[in-house]
Motif scaffolding. Sequence first.
Motif, PDB file in Angstrom:
ATOM      1  N   VAL A  26      17.821  16.592   9.067  1.00 39.74           N
ATOM      2  CA  VAL A  26      16.957  15.506   8.578  1.00 39.74           C
ATOM      3  C   VAL A  26      15.853  15.474   9.627  1.00 39.74           C
ATOM      4  CG1 VAL A  26      16.495  13.258   7.814  1.00 39.74           C
ATOM      5  CG2 VAL A  26      18.748  13.967   7.508  1.00 39.74           C
ATOM      6  N   PRO A  27      14.790  16.305   9.358  1.00 38.00           N
ATOM      7  CA  PRO A  27      13.693  16.306  10.384  1.00 38.00           C
ATOM      8  C   PRO A  27      13.048  14.970  10.587  1.00 38.00           C
ATOM      9  CG  PRO A  27      13.013  17.410   8.456  1.00 38.00           C
ATOM     10  CD  PRO A  27      14.568  17.100   8.300  1.00 38.00           C
ATOM     11  N   ARG A  28      12.332  14.912  11.694  1.00 39.57           N
ATOM     12  CA  ARG A  28      11.632  13.422  12.129  1.00 39.57           C
ATOM     13  C   ARG A  28      10.737  13.097  10.937  1.00 39.57           C
ATOM     14  NH1 ARG A  28       6.871  11.780  14.897  1.00 39.57           N
ATOM     15  NH2 ARG A  28       7.440   9.950  15.957  1.00 39.57           N
ATOM     16  N   TRP A  29       9.962  14.160  10.325  1.00 43.64           N
ATOM     17  CA  TRP A  29       8.575  13.645   9.423  1.00 43.64           C
ATOM     18  C   TRP A  29       9.485  12.911   8.217  1.00 43.64           C
ATOM     19  CZ3 TRP A  29       9.466  15.432   4.395  1.00 43.64           C
ATOM     20  CH2 TRP A  29      10.053  16.701   4.343  1.00 43.64           C
ATOM     21  N   GLU A  30      10.926  13.526   7.952  1.00 51.39           N
ATOM     22  CA  GLU A  30      11.463  13.015   6.550  1.00 51.39           C
ATOM     23  C   GLU A  30      11.787  11.408   7.133  1.00 51.39           C
ATOM     24  OE1 GLU A  30      15.278  14.051   3.834  1.00 51.39           O
ATOM     25  OE2 GLU A  30      14.081  15.760   4.786  1.00 51.39           O
ATOM     26  N   GLN A  31      12.365  11.255   8.242  1.00 50.34           N
ATOM     27  CA  GLN A  31      12.644   9.843   8.759  1.00 50.34           C
ATOM     28  C   GLN A  31      11.684   9.041   8.821  1.00 50.34           C
ATOM     29  OE1 GLN A  31      15.362   9.938  12.286  1.00 50.34           O
ATOM     30  NE2 GLN A  31      15.409  12.057  11.910  1.00 50.34           N
ATOM     31  N   LEU A  32      10.362   9.617   8.984  1.00 54.00           N
ATOM     32  CA  LEU A  32       9.298   8.468   8.976  1.00 54.00           C
ATOM     33  C   LEU A  32       8.676   8.222   7.642  1.00 54.00           C
ATOM     34  CD1 LEU A  32       7.074  10.718  11.517  1.00 54.00           C
ATOM     35  CD2 LEU A  32       7.707   8.489  11.945  1.00 54.00           C
ATOM     36  N   LEU A  33       9.090   9.338   6.601  1.00 56.44           N
ATOM     37  CA  LEU A  33       8.745   8.995   5.006  1.00 56.44           C
ATOM     38  C   LEU A  33       9.733   8.002   4.847  1.00 56.44           C
ATOM     39  CD1 LEU A  33       8.061  12.527   4.060  1.00 56.44           C
ATOM     40  CD2 LEU A  33       6.230  10.640   4.148  1.00 56.44           C
ATOM     41  N   SER A  34      11.114   8.004   5.198  1.00 51.53           N
ATOM     42  CA  SER A  34      12.008   7.103   4.672  1.00 51.53           C
ATOM     43  C   SER A  34      11.465   5.627   5.113  1.00 51.53           C
ATOM     44  CB  SER A  34      13.413   7.377   5.324  1.00 51.53           C
ATOM     45  OG  SER A  34      14.287   6.640   4.915  1.00 51.53           O
ATOM     46  N   ALA A  35      11.160   5.474   6.254  1.00 50.78           N
ATOM     47  CA  ALA A  35      10.816   4.269   6.782  1.00 50.78           C
ATOM     48  C   ALA A  35       9.451   3.618   6.195  1.00 50.78           C
ATOM     49  CB  ALA A  35      10.503   4.141   8.297  1.00 50.78           C
ATOM     50  N   GLY A  36       8.621   4.551   5.694  1.00 46.86           N
ATOM     51  CA  GLY A  36       7.362   4.155   4.872  1.00 46.86           C
ATOM     52  C   GLY A  36       7.803   3.930   3.643  1.00 46.86           C
ATOM     53  N   CYS A  37       9.087   4.341   2.835  1.00 46.65           N
ATOM     54  CA  CYS A  37       9.430   3.903   1.749  1.00 46.65           C
ATOM     55  C   CYS A  37       9.917   2.698   1.785  1.00 46.65           C
ATOM     56  CB  CYS A  37      10.454   4.843   1.305  1.00 46.65           C
ATOM     57  SG  CYS A  37       9.813   6.696   0.562  1.00 46.65           S
ATOM     58  N   ALA A  38      10.636   2.150   3.038  1.00 41.03           N
ATOM     59  CA  ALA A  38      11.373   0.963   3.259  1.00 41.03           C
ATOM     60  C   ALA A  38      10.175  -0.147   3.187  1.00 41.03           C
ATOM     61  CB  ALA A  38      11.943   0.644   4.579  1.00 41.03           C
ATOM     62  N   VAL A  39       8.906  -0.060   3.490  1.00 35.81           N
ATOM     63  CA  VAL A  39       7.888  -0.688   3.644  1.00 35.81           C
ATOM     64  C   VAL A  39       7.347  -1.147   2.005  1.00 35.81           C
ATOM     65  CG1 VAL A  39       5.372  -1.206   4.265  1.00 35.81           C
ATOM     66  CG2 VAL A  39       6.940   0.054   5.966  1.00 35.81           C
ATOM     67  N   MET A  40       7.226   0.102   1.218  1.00 38.22           N
ATOM     68  CA  MET A  40       6.725  -0.175  -0.016  1.00 38.22           C
ATOM     69  C   MET A  40       8.078  -1.000  -1.031  1.00 38.22           C
ATOM     70  SD  MET A  40       4.880   0.830  -2.576  1.00 38.22           S
ATOM     71  CE  MET A  40       4.637   1.199  -4.394  1.00 38.22           C
ATOM     72  N   ALA A  41       9.090  -0.644  -0.484  1.00 38.50           N
ATOM     73  CA  ALA A  41      10.182  -1.288  -1.407  1.00 38.50           C
ATOM     74  C   ALA A  41      10.243  -2.913  -0.888  1.00 38.50           C
ATOM     75  CB  ALA A  41      11.649  -0.758  -0.938  1.00 38.50           C
ATOM     76  N   MET A  42       9.906  -3.110   0.466  1.00 39.01           N
ATOM     77  CA  MET A  42      10.020  -4.365   0.785  1.00 39.01           C
ATOM     78  C   MET A  42       8.819  -5.331   0.227  1.00 39.01           C
ATOM     79  SD  MET A  42      11.303  -4.651   4.564  1.00 39.01           S
ATOM     80  CE  MET A  42      10.149  -3.547   5.393  1.00 39.01           C
ATOM     81  N   GLN A  43       7.763  -4.602   0.007  1.00 38.89           N
ATOM     82  CA  GLN A  43       6.381  -5.193  -0.446  1.00 38.89           C
ATOM     83  C   GLN A  43       6.670  -5.458  -1.989  1.00 38.89           C
ATOM     84  OE1 GLN A  43       2.530  -3.062  -0.466  1.00 38.89           O
ATOM     85  NE2 GLN A  43       1.485  -4.834  -0.817  1.00 38.89           N
ATOM     86  N   MET A  44       7.449  -4.446  -2.524  1.00 35.08           N
ATOM     87  CA  MET A  44       7.665  -4.716  -4.129  1.00 35.08           C
ATOM     88  C   MET A  44       8.525  -5.745  -4.283  1.00 35.08           C
ATOM     89  SD  MET A  44       5.690  -2.657  -5.890  1.00 35.08           S
ATOM     90  CE  MET A  44       4.459  -3.464  -4.570  1.00 35.08           C
ATOM     91  N   ALA A  45       9.544  -5.810  -3.532  1.00 32.49           N
ATOM     92  CA  ALA A  45      10.533  -6.988  -3.682  1.00 32.49           C
ATOM     93  C   ALA A  45      10.177  -8.268  -3.388  1.00 32.49           C
ATOM     94  CB  ALA A  45      11.572  -6.670  -2.710  1.00 32.49           C
ATOM     95  N   ALA A  46       8.978  -8.612  -2.340  1.00 34.86           N
ATOM     96  CA  ALA A  46       8.096  -9.670  -2.166  1.00 34.86           C
ATOM     97  C   ALA A  46       7.549 -10.053  -3.575  1.00 34.86           C
ATOM     98  CB  ALA A  46       7.334  -9.445  -1.036  1.00 34.86           C
ATOM     99  N   ALA A  47       6.763  -9.162  -4.277  1.00 35.51           N
ATOM    100  CA  ALA A  47       5.978  -9.359  -5.164  1.00 35.51           C
ATOM    101  C   ALA A  47       6.855  -9.717  -6.480  1.00 35.51           C
ATOM    102  CB  ALA A  47       5.194  -7.997  -5.588  1.00 35.51           C
ATOM    103  N   ALA A  48       8.035  -9.165  -6.443  1.00 35.79           N
ATOM    104  CA  ALA A  48       8.867  -9.486  -7.656  1.00 35.79           C
ATOM    105  C   ALA A  48       9.386 -10.809  -7.722  1.00 35.79           C
ATOM    106  CB  ALA A  48      10.166  -8.413  -7.708  1.00 35.79           C
ATOM    107  N   GLN A  49       9.351 -11.412  -6.296  1.00 35.48           N
ATOM    108  CA  GLN A  49       9.862 -12.922  -6.145  1.00 35.48           C
ATOM    109  C   GLN A  49       8.624 -13.989  -5.945  1.00 35.48           C
ATOM    110  OE1 GLN A  49      13.723 -12.751  -3.544  1.00 35.48           O
ATOM    111  NE2 GLN A  49      12.400 -11.335  -2.734  1.00 35.48           N
ATOM    112  N   GLY A  50       7.547 -13.511  -6.588  1.00 34.20           N
ATOM    113  CA  GLY A  50       6.267 -14.473  -6.320  1.00 34.20           C
ATOM    114  C   GLY A  50       5.506 -14.403  -4.977  1.00 34.20           C
ATOM    115  N   PHE A  51       5.947 -13.570  -3.983  1.00 33.11           N
ATOM    116  CA  PHE A  51       5.092 -13.313  -2.733  1.00 33.11           C
ATOM    117  C   PHE A  51       4.615 -12.226  -2.825  1.00 33.11           C
ATOM    118  CE2 PHE A  51       9.075 -15.673  -1.713  1.00 33.11           C
ATOM    119  CZ  PHE A  51       8.610 -16.777  -1.143  1.00 33.11           C
ATOM    120  N   ASN A  52       3.787 -11.704  -1.997  1.00 29.82           N
ATOM    121  CA  ASN A  52       2.790 -10.474  -1.815  1.00 29.82           C
ATOM    122  C   ASN A  52       2.667 -10.153  -0.532  1.00 29.82           C
ATOM    123  OD1 ASN A  52       1.756  -8.003  -2.495  1.00 29.82           O
ATOM    124  ND2 ASN A  52       0.826  -8.826  -4.488  1.00 29.82           N
TER     125      ASN A  52
END
Length: 183
Positions: free
Chosen positions: A102-128
């Motif tokens: 697992v190269p570093r760039w893939e780990q960076l993308l994974s953390a970026g995906c975590a941000v997107m998932a968290m923002q979507m979870a916030a929006a799904a609950q009425g936050f943003n």
Amino acid sequence: MDALDLLVNRRSASRLAEPAPAGEALENILRAGMRAPDHGTLQPWRFIIVEKEGRERFSRLLEEAARDNQQDSKAIEKAAAAPFRAPMIITVVAHCEEHHKVPRWEQLLSAGCAVMAMQMAAAAQGFNGIWRSGPWTDNARVRTAFGCREQDAIVGFLYLGTPQLKANTTVVAPDTAPFVRYF
């Protein structure tokens, strides 16, 4: 909220007010981040929550970083005000490890995906929120304050709160044709 509707109509909210996610809503947001694609199950992310008096400390940190960078008084003032754009900020650090598959760039993308998932979870609950990055992600003082090691990277600051809607909040569906081709 329907998941597909949430995804195709995603929109950041820059005007955020109290309340911030708390309790079960915050836990859902964090769990969503933990479900990001993660090759090798390395869990290459760390989430640092900045709220309440933490925003004051973050303000002082950004002000000091702006002074370190010899920015003008207007930029220093803007840096100091940044933490007050929302009642909560989650700093997401890509916690990267040397790995044979697992190269570093893939780990960076994974953390970026975590941000997107968290923002979507916030929006799904009425936050943003709004995902911000900028020069502070690479600033040595900021990196140290958030516990970054040399191989780590701050992938962003996720500002969260209750959206304050503007008059025109419609999302125009983009034409996908210029961005897609078939192999």
